[in-house]
Design an enzyme around this catalytic site. Structure first.
Site, mmCIF file in Angstrom:
data_model
loop_
_atom_site.group_PDB
_atom_site.id
_atom_site.type_symbol
_atom_site.label_atom_id
_atom_site.label_comp_id
_atom_site.label_asym_id
_atom_site.label_seq_id
_atom_site.Cartn_x
_atom_site.Cartn_y
_atom_site.Cartn_z
ATOM 1 C CG ASP A 187 51.395 40.242 42.198
ATOM 2 O OD1 ASP A 187 52.033 39.162 43.133
ATOM 3 O OD2 ASP A 187 49.971 40.221 43.229
HETATM 4 N N1 URA Z 1 50.931 42.136 48.130
HETATM 5 C C1 URA Z 1 49.993 41.670 46.393
HETATM 6 O O1 URA Z 1 49.273 41.467 46.592
HETATM 7 N N2 URA Z 1 50.932 41.800 45.784
HETATM 8 C C2 URA Z 1 52.518 42.239 45.348
HETATM 9 O O2 URA Z 1 53.044 42.137 44.988
HETATM 10 C C3 URA Z 1 52.592 42.166 47.246
HETATM 11 C C4 URA Z 1 51.883 42.198 47.841
#
Ligand code: URA
Length: 234
Positions: A103
């Protein structure tokens, strides 16, 4: 492969530069000056010298990046800077892409490559490649919630999440390892137990550990051993 494409793929120069340098007599293939950059070469057999420097052939590029906050794990910069923008210009010509996504506000280990087959394999749900994250959450995590997260929770998919490893380093922080890669998986898992992730950093992927000497936004090539360990997972 065309000589100008080879030089561009190896990050040596643009195709326009290759054309110019070829015309100027600054490129040799097998010891002979080549003035036409569209000439076809065998990258794995021919010795190419560009402006006096031998150009080594590497079929694929593998990079470890320590992803900073606010950068997208995509190749398309429609919504802001991407991880590819953090690489030097010569590498941006190699068709690199992140192997999986983090993310925008997730930090840490991202593998970037142009080996599509390997990336496909590492991301395949059937391979159960492990991903380990350091996390902080908004509310103290009870023993029973930690146990639920380990066993699997309902995040609105067809089946609950698979077994995970979780250890706490404080009442609101710890390390979690998952063997699947659902969209926003960790955040949705914590939401499923009524909590909220406030910090997420990937520290390991497929057995490759984030190099502690890399600051946020810094990158390095994977070592031969690291590449072999990813390839041996196939
Ligand atoms: N899980 C999440 O919620 N976000 C990420 O970036 C990676 C794994």
């Amino acid at each position: 492969m065309r000589l100008d494409r080879f030089l561009s793929n190896m990050g040596v120069c643009t195709r326009a530069d290759a054309k110019r340098q070829a015309r100027a007599g600054n490129i040799t293939v097998g010891g002979a000056v080549v003035r036409d950059a569209s000439m076809h070469i065998d990258p794995s057999a021919d010795v190419v010298v560009y402006c006096g420097e031998r150009v080594a052939y590497e079929e694929y590029t593998y990079i470890m990046l320590n992803k900073p906050d606010g950068v997208l794990s995509s190749t398309d910069d429609g919504d802001g800077p991407t991880v590819i923008d953090l690489l030097p210009e010569n590498l941006r010509r190699r068709g690199l892409f992140p192997c999986g996504r983090l993310d925008k506000n997730t930090l840490g280990l991202l593998i970037i490559t142009n080996n599509g087959a390997l990336a496909h394999d590492l991301l395949s749900p059937s391979k159960h490649v492990e991903k380990t994250y350091r996390f902080e959450c908004a509310s103290p995590l009870s023993d029973s919630d930690a146990e639920l997260l380990r066993r699997g929770v309902d995040i609105g998919e067809k089946s609950p999440t698979k077994e995970a490893l979780l250890s706490l380093t404080s009442s609101t922080g710890g390390v979690i390892t998952v063997y699947e890669g659902k969209f926003h998986q960790i955040k949705r898992m914590f939401a499923a137990v009524g909590n909220k992730i406030t910090y997420l950093e990937r520290i390991s992927f497929g057995g490759i550990k984030l190099d502690a000497s890399l600051c946020r936004g810094e990158w390095r090539y994977l070592t031969k051993d690291e590449i072999a360990s990813l390839e041996n997972r196939k």
